[in-house]
Design a protein around this motif. Structure first.
Motif: not given
Length: 410
Positions: A359-385
């Protein structure tokens, strides 16, 4: 290689990100894409379900490979049109894509191939649906026969709710409930050979504790430390290869990814559903861990060359993705709200866009699921945090996300 990706969601952003990182790839294009994909690919306006428009764009770009992300273009025959134009395409034919396009067709294929799955009935009248519900008992499982963007399934103990869903859909598949943890397996297929990717687990319900309505998926993680040894090999032997053989015997060889949604029941793994494309949000974590360059792998599928491709390799560690959804998702999501905090990075985390726009130079929502935030790490617990730390930096009015993604595995 010049690669054209069709679609506009988080799955397509993950695909474009991995393709951009492939040293074989010189250009990545996406149609129509979204605000995040614009950072890694050149966007083109096109109707994804229009076979002629997609084929024309692929030809104009001189694409060496077309990768079709969502299910609707596949069912519409876009892959057929692209291949008929002589351009390699990753994605099944319109006929083969009915493995997702029709739950009844998928059940027929599974029965013929001897694939372990739930007992079911295809129903077109309220009387048939009521009889099937009584036959299988609660919890009641009612699936819309056609495409429903992952939201056409109702699982409930309320018989009246199940009947209302059946009536609203018209033609449905009613089946017995499969108990046990759910697992997603992607099998890359070239018509005769199939190669599995790393197992992942999705979280379908909208709210914590697996409560609320079914969604397209609210988060996922890989690997699965608790998965039984030999599970992948068992599913490939009992499900993927028999299904490919059955489809080939019907004159519709399967090229692309066969998504197998499984329940690990007390009697072994059974198929909940097939999809004809990469699952979202599991793709986001599986591709994060895949070390084998993606473009050559998908091209080998498209060209029937998987058999000699060689073993796949994966990065050590784990990945967790948490979906940030718009207000009122999955019912009638609110669009147009400004997204803030995207420029506030967290180490070992990144954001893939699913339903965003400029929306111009701004990013706006345009759907139901808007973002996927990915975390990585040495194990699932670390990646989750890491993933949840990154989620905490993002601000979107009215949004919601689950706080228990991958919680049971740590």
């Amino acid at each position: 290689m010049r690669v054209l990706v069709i679609g506009s969601g988080g799955r397509e952003h993950a695909l474009c990100r991995s393709l951009t990182a492939d040293p074989q790839v010189t250009e990545v294009h996406c149609a129509p894409g979204n605000a995040g994909i614009a950072q890694v690919a050149t966007l083109h306006p096109v109707v994804p379900t229009d076979p002629a428009a997609v084929t024309e764009l692929a030809g104009k770009l001189g694409a060496d490979l077309v990768v079709i992300g969502p299910e609707a273009p596949l069912v519409a025959g876009v892959a057929d049109a692209v291949r008929q134009a002589g351009i390699p395409c990753f994605g099944p034919s319109g006929q083969a894509a009915e493995i997702e396009g029709s739950k009844a067709f998928a059940k027929d294929v599974m029965t013929a191939a001897g694939v372990p799955t739930a007992r079911s009935r295809t129903c077109v009248t309220p009387q048939e649906a009521a009889a099937a519900l009584d036959e299988f008992g609660a919890p009641y499982v009612v699936k819309e026969d056609g495409l429903a963007a992952g939201k056409g399934v109702v699982v409930t103990d309320d018989r009246d709710e199940a009947l209302r869903h059946a009536a609203a859909c018209g033609r449905v598949v009613v089946e017995e409930f499969l108990d046990g943890p759910e697992v997603s397996l992607f099998a890359l297929c070239d018509g005769s050979t199939a190669v599995p990717l790393q197992l992942a687990q999705d979280h379908k319900r909208a709210y914590d504790g697996d409560l609320g309505p079914n969604t397209g998926g609210m988060g996922a993680y890989t690997p699965l430390p608790w998965a039984p040894d030999g599970l992948t090999e068992q599913v490939m032997a009992e499900t993927v290869l028999p299904t490919m053989t059955e489809l080939a015997g019907r004159g519709m060889p399967y090229t692309g990814v066969l998504y197998v949604g499984l329940a690990l029941t007390s009697k072994g793994p059974k198929v909940i559903e097939f999809n004809a494309r990469f699952g979202d949000p599991e793709t986001q974590v599986v591709l994060d861990r895949l070390e084998t360059p993606l473009a050559g792998l998908l091209l080998a599928c498209a060209n029937g060359m998987l058999e000699g491709f060689g073993p796949l390799s994966y990065r050590d560690g784990a990945a967790v993705t948490v979906v940030i959804a718009a207000e009122n998702y999955p019912a009638d999501p609110v669009k147009g709200d400004v997204i803030e905090g995207l420029a506030d990075p967290v180490k070992d985390a990144y954001v893939l866009h699913a339903g965003t726009a400029f929306d111009g130079d701004r990013i706006v929502s345009n759907g139901g699921r808007v973002l996927s935030v990915i975390g990585t790490g040495q194990d699932v617990a670390t990646a989750r945090a890491v993933a949840y730390e990154a989620v905490g930096r993002i601000r979107l009015r009215g949004s919601h996300h689950r706080t228990d993604i991958a919680g049971r595995s740590t």
